[in-house]
Design a protein around this motif. Structure first.
Motif, PDB file in Angstrom:
ATOM      1  N   UNK A 133      -3.983 -18.714  -7.777  1.00 49.53           N
ATOM      2  CA  UNK A 133      -3.460 -18.128  -6.395  1.00 49.53           C
ATOM      3  C   UNK A 133      -4.030 -16.646  -6.698  1.00 49.53           C
ATOM      4  N   UNK A 134      -4.755 -16.030  -5.444  1.00 50.77           N
ATOM      5  CA  UNK A 134      -5.178 -14.923  -5.536  1.00 50.77           C
ATOM      6  C   UNK A 134      -4.467 -13.901  -4.763  1.00 50.77           C
ATOM      7  N   UNK A 135      -4.085 -12.619  -5.108  1.00 51.21           N
ATOM      8  CA  UNK A 135      -3.322 -11.843  -4.232  1.00 51.21           C
ATOM      9  C   UNK A 135      -3.533 -10.259  -4.808  1.00 51.21           C
ATOM     10  N   UNK A 136      -3.578  -9.177  -3.871  1.00 45.25           N
ATOM     11  CA  UNK A 136      -3.965  -7.925  -4.123  1.00 45.25           C
ATOM     12  C   UNK A 136      -2.846  -6.804  -4.114  1.00 45.25           C
ATOM     13  N   UNK A 137      -2.637  -6.016  -4.830  1.00 50.25           N
ATOM     14  CA  UNK A 137      -1.801  -4.937  -4.501  1.00 50.25           C
ATOM     15  C   UNK A 137      -2.190  -3.701  -5.253  1.00 50.25           C
ATOM     16  N   UNK A 138      -1.386  -2.577  -5.133  1.00 51.30           N
ATOM     17  CA  UNK A 138      -1.966  -1.361  -5.361  1.00 51.30           C
ATOM     18  C   UNK A 138      -2.457  -0.981  -7.112  1.00 51.30           C
ATOM     19  N   UNK A 139      -1.891  -2.182  -7.822  1.00 44.79           N
ATOM     20  CA  UNK A 139      -2.426  -2.272  -9.083  1.00 44.79           C
ATOM     21  C   UNK A 139      -3.775  -3.063  -9.402  1.00 44.79           C
ATOM     22  N   UNK A 140      -4.397  -3.512  -8.179  1.00 48.53           N
ATOM     23  CA  UNK A 140      -5.577  -4.362  -8.486  1.00 48.53           C
ATOM     24  C   UNK A 140      -5.486  -5.901  -7.959  1.00 48.53           C
TER      25      UNK A 140
END
Length: 237
Positions: A133-140
């Motif tokens: 599962x791929x997700x993105x937040x402020x850390x990368x």
């Protein structure tokens, strides 16, 4: 995308390896995203950013924490990261396989050797990409193996991703997350999507995962319980 990192305490060695990699990588689909100058810095970063690196070229003969020790520490919290040892001495090669290394590179790296390693890495990720599962937040950007995720939950506009080790957040909708996961994830509540393979107990109005109780909504109960029971009894994975 294949995301690559280099770890070597010598700038010249990193530059040499980067040069060979850049001649072989698929432009636009593969990238060297980080360079570490010691095993310690690599460990600190990798612990905070699981799944953000796919392939690590790790020098064996580093000062302080050498490559073998670094790999052993990495395996304590990450079994999925592909590790390729880089060494000037062939006698270290067999030691590397104790930590599940994909391969090794003898210095100075040669183009054909790098081409072969990248080919193996691509094949590996092609086979397993549907199980992530791929997700993105402020850390990368994070690529998380689905079997490591205990459950997802929604909190206003954010989605929580809960594993045994940590909890991560990103902006999204639980319905969209559900579409991206496989049939082992079951919606038990408007706010909760659980990994059926990790459910330990199904109660009257709750389930238990790793000691954590989560509510089952009345409207979803019949369908959810049937799916969860199937996962628990058949061990689908």
């Amino acid at each position: 995308m294949l995301r690559i990192a280099l770890c070597d305490d010598e700038q010249e060695a990193r530059d040499c390896l980067r040069f060979q990699l850049e001649k072989t990588m698929y432009e636009g689909d593969e990238e060297i995203v980080y360079e570490f100058t010691s095993g310690e810095t690599a460990l600190r970063w990798l612990k905070k950013h699981p799944g953000e690196i796919d392939l690590l070229f790790l020098d064996v003969e580093m000062k302080d924490l050498n490559g073998m020790k670094t790999a052993e520490e990495i395996r304590k919290f990450d079994k999925e990261l592909l590790i390729v040892f880089v060494t000037g001495y062939s006698e270290y090669v067999f030691d590397g396989y104790r930590t599940g290394a994909l391969d090794y590179v003898l210095k100075p790296a040669e183009e054909e050797q790098i081409r072969h390693i990248l080919s193996r890495a691509r094949e590996y990720f092609f086979m397993k990409r549907e199980r992530n599962f791929v997700f993105r937040n402020q850390d990368g950007t994070f690529r998380m193996p689905l079997d490591k995720i205990l459950y997802f939950y929604s909190d206003r506009r954010q989605i929580g991703v809960v594993t045994e080790m940590e909890e991560y957040f990103f902006y999204g909708k639980l319905s969209e997350v559900e579409e991206k996961t496989d049939g082992h994830f079951v919606r038990i509540h408007q706010r909760y999507l659980v990994n059926g393979d990790r459910v330990e107990y199904i109660g009257h109005d709750q389930v238990e995962i790793c000691g954590k109780e989560l509510p089952i909504s009345r409207g979803m109960k019949d369908t959810a319980v049937a799916k969860l029971a199937e996962c628990m009894l058949k061990g689908i994975r």
